[in-house]
Design a protein around this motif. Structure first.
Motif: not given
Length: 255
Positions: A165-179, A191-196
């Motif tokens: 649903t959305y991805i949020e940056s959290a410092g050096h990490n990313c939180i990938v939110n799904t249903v 990096n993630l956006l380049s693969l989506l």
């Protein structure tokens, strides 16, 4: 937390199939025929069966892209197959729909949901099911989008992009939110956006990527997802976001 080592795109060979029909005897027969065909062609399938449209739609819990193939009986009580398919398409289902019918005339009402094919129940023998199944596999190979595989040392897991649903940056990490929940990975938004898939995902803020298919409404400063969650839109991203979102909806309407 899931440690990030590398990301690559890879096709998933397990095909998830849903069968929905209130004729339980035919449902069992159809399931057996598909399993035989899948075994014959060494194809891995996961099949779930539902006795009516209401139960099926309720089971999805807003994750309308759980399946690669959905086979629906057109004539069912209450929520019929065509109305079920309309709900799926309206909620962003991008997979394959095939209708079951006892009468070809019903098929005329189903064009707007873009079914791949129809199965005439009286002609649903092993050979016809096999041919339709092979058409489905061919169609998936031609149109299916890649999923993201994240390898973590000797372990790996798959990000099913339609369910993000959305991805949020959290410092050096990313939180990938799904249903179905959230995963934290060590990666950058860039990096993630380049693969989506660029047609579906957009960086709307320096700290957020959003799946445009889950947006209910938006203004120039934020968008509201179908889940009720609010995602900010950065000022410098606003015009590009509006253009991208409008283009997506235009293409969905005309395809």
């Amino acid at each position: 937390m899931i440690l990030f080592s590398k990301i690559k795109k890879e096709m998933i060979k397990l095909y998830r199939i849903c069968l929905c029909d209130d004729d339980l005897n035919f449902l069992e027969q159809l399931e057996n025929n598909i399993l035989k065909t899948a075994k014959k062609y060494k194809t891995d399938v996961q099949i779930d069966c539902f006795p009516n449209g209401e139960t099926f739609v309720f089971s999805l819990k807003n994750n309308f892209n759980q399946y690669d193939l959905i086979i629906l009986d057109i004539v069912m009580k209450n929520l019929n197959g065509i109305d079920t398919a309309k709900i799926l398409r309206e909620e962003g289902f991008k997979g394959t729909i095939i209708f079951l019918t006892s009468c070809v005339n019903y098929a005329l009402d189903s064009f707007e949901v873009k079914p791949l094919n129809y199965i005439i129940k009286s002609q649903a023998d092993t050979n016809s099911i096999e041919n339709i199944f092979l058409d489905f596999i061919k169609n998936v190979k031609e149109t299916s989008k890649y999923k993201i595989q994240i390898s973590c040392g000797s372990n790996s897991y798959i990000l099913d992009t339609p369910s993000i649903t959305y991805i949020e940056s959290a410092g050096h990490n990313c939180i990938v939110n799904t249903v179905s929940g959230a995963e934290t990975i060590s990666s950058t938004l860039k990096n993630l956006l380049s693969l989506l898939p660029s047609s579906d995902f957009f960086r709307c803020h320096k700290g957020f990527i959003v799946n445009l298919n889950y947006i209910k409404n938006f203004n120039r400063s934020q968008c509201t997802l179908k889940s009720g969650e609010i995602i900010p839109i950065g000022r410098k991203y606003t015009n590009d976001f509006i253009e991208h979102f409008t283009s997506l909806k235009f293409n969905q309407y005309h395809n």
